[in-house]
Design an enzyme around this catalytic site. Structure first.
Site, PDB file in Angstrom:
ATOM      1  N   HIS A 209      51.211 -33.744 -48.319  1.00  0.00           N
ATOM      2  CA  HIS A 209      50.971 -35.030 -48.452  1.00  0.00           C
ATOM      3  C   HIS A 209      52.464 -35.892 -49.073  1.00  0.00           C
ATOM      4  O   HIS A 209      53.016 -36.802 -48.283  1.00  0.00           O
ATOM      5  CB  HIS A 209      49.951 -35.481 -49.631  1.00  0.00           C
ATOM      6  CG  HIS A 209      50.131 -36.821 -49.947  1.00  0.00           C
ATOM      7  ND1 HIS A 209      49.879 -37.945 -49.245  1.00  0.00           N
ATOM      8  CD2 HIS A 209      50.620 -37.423 -51.256  1.00  0.00           C
ATOM      9  CE1 HIS A 209      49.983 -39.169 -49.854  1.00  0.00           C
ATOM     10  NE2 HIS A 209      50.594 -38.903 -51.026  1.00  0.00           N
ATOM     11  N   GLU A 454      77.545 -12.142 -27.635  1.00  0.00           N
ATOM     12  CA  GLU A 454      78.143 -12.462 -28.660  1.00  0.00           C
ATOM     13  C   GLU A 454      79.139 -10.882 -28.974  1.00  0.00           C
ATOM     14  O   GLU A 454      79.736 -10.390 -30.364  1.00  0.00           O
ATOM     15  CB  GLU A 454      77.462 -12.510 -29.947  1.00  0.00           C
ATOM     16  CG  GLU A 454      76.096 -11.856 -30.061  1.00  0.00           C
ATOM     17  CD  GLU A 454      75.039 -12.345 -31.108  1.00  0.00           C
ATOM     18  OE1 GLU A 454      75.363 -13.118 -31.769  1.00  0.00           O
ATOM     19  OE2 GLU A 454      73.973 -11.930 -30.774  1.00  0.00           O
ATOM     20  N   ASP A 478      79.911 -14.217 -34.178  1.00  0.00           N
ATOM     21  CA  ASP A 478      79.951 -13.015 -33.810  1.00  0.00           C
ATOM     22  C   ASP A 478      81.070 -12.462 -32.997  1.00  0.00           C
ATOM     23  O   ASP A 478      81.649 -11.477 -32.882  1.00  0.00           O
ATOM     24  CB  ASP A 478      78.498 -12.164 -33.589  1.00  0.00           C
ATOM     25  CG  ASP A 478      77.809 -12.186 -34.914  1.00  0.00           C
ATOM     26  OD1 ASP A 478      78.381 -11.820 -36.010  1.00  0.00           O
ATOM     27  OD2 ASP A 478      76.601 -11.890 -34.831  1.00  0.00           O
ATOM     28  N   CYS A 525      75.931 -21.401 -28.725  1.00  0.00           N
ATOM     29  CA  CYS A 525      75.031 -21.830 -29.798  1.00  0.00           C
ATOM     30  C   CYS A 525      75.671 -21.509 -31.156  1.00  0.00           C
ATOM     31  O   CYS A 525      75.193 -21.603 -32.272  1.00  0.00           O
ATOM     32  CB  CYS A 525      73.862 -21.315 -29.625  1.00  0.00           C
ATOM     33  SG  CYS A 525      73.760 -19.616 -29.928  1.00  0.00           S
TER      34      CYS A 525
END
Lengths: 615, 96
Positions: A209, A454, A478, A525
């Site tokens: 909520h 990568e 990476d 990405c």
């Protein structure tokens, strides 16, 4: 916990008292201010009283009187809210009125009093417990959470029966950050919204909520903070970061200054780039560059729309594991993934979510799963781990596939270094599909399946790898680290972490060319996609999708809009000429000067990226 | 007494979060205003359309198909209003 000190300077003086607590980024925005602590304390303890047969009528009467008072309380709150213009609480409270009016509900309570000869409080508790049990068994998380409304109505009636005080905000008189264990709709109805700078709660999810309320009001909120309400007291100074999900208690002066600066940046960014917060990524000459967002469980999916994402290019699933340090079930995973594809679906234009399977190991180590390794970055991580733990992989693939029936999804395997890994992972995907078919569970038969590039080996073998993939996504963090054999986190070698090193650029170019020759897509990405200089460099080298933290999308969109395909080709030609003769630094500087010359107000745009740390 | 006519009709929930507290409340409130009986069936479970609690416990998520059975003097008017309410996604802005 620090003792309280003079109010104005407490956060400066208590250097040792500063702490930062991480929670869920539930509603975007920042706030700094004093705490107002509102404790509601879960379940109310009730007297379990047996009654004499003659008293049953009296107890029923007590219940009916309480029911009437509860109605009157809510009616009054609704009137007040309507005068204030109304908000989300209005509708919820109207439903609470329906619960109290529900004839079958009150009939069951009265019957319970007569049948069991117990007091009104006990009967209310028993009947509500029965209802609660039904809710607890519900599969849909959003539905299950609505049990809070039933709890709230129960608490209201019980408080009336037991003559307890109601308003937790009776003493809220100045703008404050509300810290609470949990907040129910009836609590927030009594809240003067103009005095709320932000919310921080122990309890909660991104659909509780308080989360819905905060977002509707545009007030920042962090939920799921576990024990924040016992760490602070009213009057403490806190910094609330609803964008990233963190609360800093009693910050020191420099932390506060840094926070203020960040808030100012965010504000200017929003203002400057307001017109770039929507629309497809496109070059001046009309070529499409897909701009999508990186996301993960716990991140506010509203950001996708707010910053005009064209989908989720990288969904980091590992946070489901890291969060609990435990194996999430197929259903738990499915819920998170389904929420992501739903949110993407609302963006229109066939937006999809690319789910990266569990990318664990290296710097991300949930204690339970990993063996200690001498060299974790070169060890059993990501797809290597999954192929040795096929049950984990199969469960995850089933969950992703199930989500693909709800909205457009794609699967991406991280850290692929040998084409055979891709082949094996795909055969697991086929097995997961078969098991779903056997169970009669729907999924997208044509789900796209790609590899993260990568490792240098993946890039060097990109032609062969492309024949097994529907798309590539280059993970620059990476890729740079493995190409340069340098850990960015290690200060002694961090200077070797060079995204523009010719070796890295060659690998990126090779990967993009192999993808283009094979007719498949190629994106970046890594967070470098949001670097103001690198984003366009990747485009120049042949990348067609940039995926980054949503907040950077408008700025990147602005840069792309100012440049044409000719500019991209020109930059690529220059950079290609540099590969054998220039250093990483020289190439970066050249790209920077190139963009400064071509993009209007590039310096301004760049200054907004100061927080674009590559992650 | 003449056998009472029962009108049956299926509706599909279109709003994002299904029949949770707000829509269920509006459903029950609307149903209670008419001189008609209404039951709602989902997956073989049938409950009163005038009870918010019963409606919520159906766990009718978005896309669920509800079978409505309506009878009584004002059955047709009630059905019409409920159908419109469902089609308008209960007028809940966040769920359109």
């Amino acid at each position: 916990m620090q003792e309280s000190q003079t109010r104005d300077t407490s956060w400066v003086a208590q250097k040792g008292g500063m702490e930062t607590v991480a929670g869920l980024a539930t509603s975007r925005g920042f706030a700094a201010g004093e705490v107002y602590l509102a404790l509601r304390g879960g379940r109310i303890a009730i007297p379990e009283r047996a009654i004499a047969p003659d008293d049953a009528d009296g107890e029923v009467l007590r219940y009916r009187t309480a029911q009437k008072s509860a109605k009157a309380q809510i009616d009054k709150m609704l009137d007040d809210l309507r005068q204030d213009g109304g908000d989300d609480s209005l509708m919820v409270l109207a439903s609470h009125l329906e619960i109290i009016n529900d004839v079958s509900f009150s009939a069951r309570i009265e019957k319970c009093i007569y049948d069991n000869r117990i007091c009104a409080e006990s009967a209310v508790r028993r009947v509500t417990d029965e209802v609660r049990q039904i809710f607890m068994r519900m599969k849909d998380k959003y539905m299950r959470e609505r049990v809070k409304d039933v709890d709230d109505v129960e608490s209201r009636i019980l408080r009336i029966l037991m003559d307890r005080d109601d308003n937790p905000f009776a003493y809220l008189v100045k703008p404050s950050i509300i810290v609470a264990d949990e907040l129910a709709p009836s609590d927030t109805a009594a809240l003067k919204k103009d005095l709320v700078l932000g919310f921080a709660t122990d309890d909660g999810s991104t659909t509780s909520h308080v989360a819905l309320l905060a977002r509707a009001l545009g007030i920042p909120a962090v939920t799921g903070l576990a024990d924040i309400s016992s760490r602070v007291k009213s009057g403490d100074f806190v910094l609330l970061d609803g964008t990233n999900g963190a609360v800093t208690i009693n910050p020191d002066a420099s932390t506060r200054a840094a926070f203020d600066q960040m808030v100012e940046h965010e504000r200017q960014l929003a203002e400057f780039l307001a017109e770039d917060s929507s629309g497809a990524g496109v070059l001046k000459s009309g070529e499409r560059i897909v701009l999508s967002a990186n996301s993960q469980p716990g991140v506010d999916l509203c950001d996708l729309k707010r910053f005009g994402a064209e989908g989720i290019g990288l969904y980091r699933t590992e946070y489901l594991w890291l969060k609990s340090n435990d194996e999430p079930s197929e259903d738990e995973q499915f819920e998170a993934y389904a929420a992501a594809v739903r949110a993407a679906g609302e963006l229109g234009g066939g937006a999809r979510v690319t789910f990266r399977t569990l990318d664990i190991g290296g710097d991300k180590l949930p204690r339970m799963m990993m063996q200690r390794e001498a060299n974790p970055f070169l060890g059993c991580r990501s797809i290597r781990y999954l192929l040795r733990h096929r049950d984990v992989l199969r469960t995850q693939l089933r969950a992703i596939l199930r989500a693909s029936a709800i909205g457009k999804a794609a699967v991406m395997f991280p850290m692929v270094s040998d084409v055979r890994e891709m082949v094996e992972a795909k055969s697991e995907l086929a097995l997961a599909m078969r098991s779903l078919r056997e169970d009669g569970i729907p999924f997208d038969e044509h789900i796209q399946c790609g590899a993260m590039v990568e490792t240098p080996s993946a890039a060097l073998n990109a032609v062969r790898l492309a024949s097994e993939c529907d798309f590539f996504s280059i993970g620059t963090n990476d890729l740079v680290q493995y190409t340069m054999a340098a850990d960015r986190g290690n200060g002694n070698v961090a200077n070797l972490y060079q995204p523009t090193n010719p070796a890295v650029l060659r690998l990126v170019q090779m990967t993009a060319k192999a993808a283009s020759d094979a007719g498949i897509g190629c994106g970046v990405c890594g967070e470098s996609a949001s670097d103001p200089v690198l984003g366009f460099l990747w485009v120049a080298l042949g990348v067609g999708e940039l995926s980054m933290s949503a907040g950077f999308l408008p700025a990147q969109r602005r840069i792309l809009k100012a440049l044409s395909k000719c500019d991209a080709d020109e930059l690529a030609a220059y950079v290609n000429g540099f590969l054998d003769v220039r250093t990483a630094e020289e190439i970066y500087d050249f790209c920077l000067r190139f963009l400064l010359a071509k993009v209007p107000r590039f310096e301004d745009i760049q200054s907004f990226f100061t927080r674009a740390q590559t992650v | 007494m003449a056998e009472e006519k029962v009108i049956e009709k299926e509706v599909t929930l279109l709003n994002r979060y299904g029949l949770h507290v707000r829509p269920a409340g509006l459903f029950a409130k609307t149903a209670s205003r008419y001189d008609a009986d209404i039951t709602v069936e989902k997956d073989g479970v049938e409950v009163s359309g005038k009870s918010i609690m019963a409606l919520m416990t159906l766990e009718a998520v978005s896309g669920s198909v509800l079978k409505l059975k309506v009878s009584g003097p004002e059955a047709e008017d009630l059905l019409e209003e409920i159908e419109a309410l469902v089609a308008r996604k209960f007028d809940i802005p966040d769920e359109q």
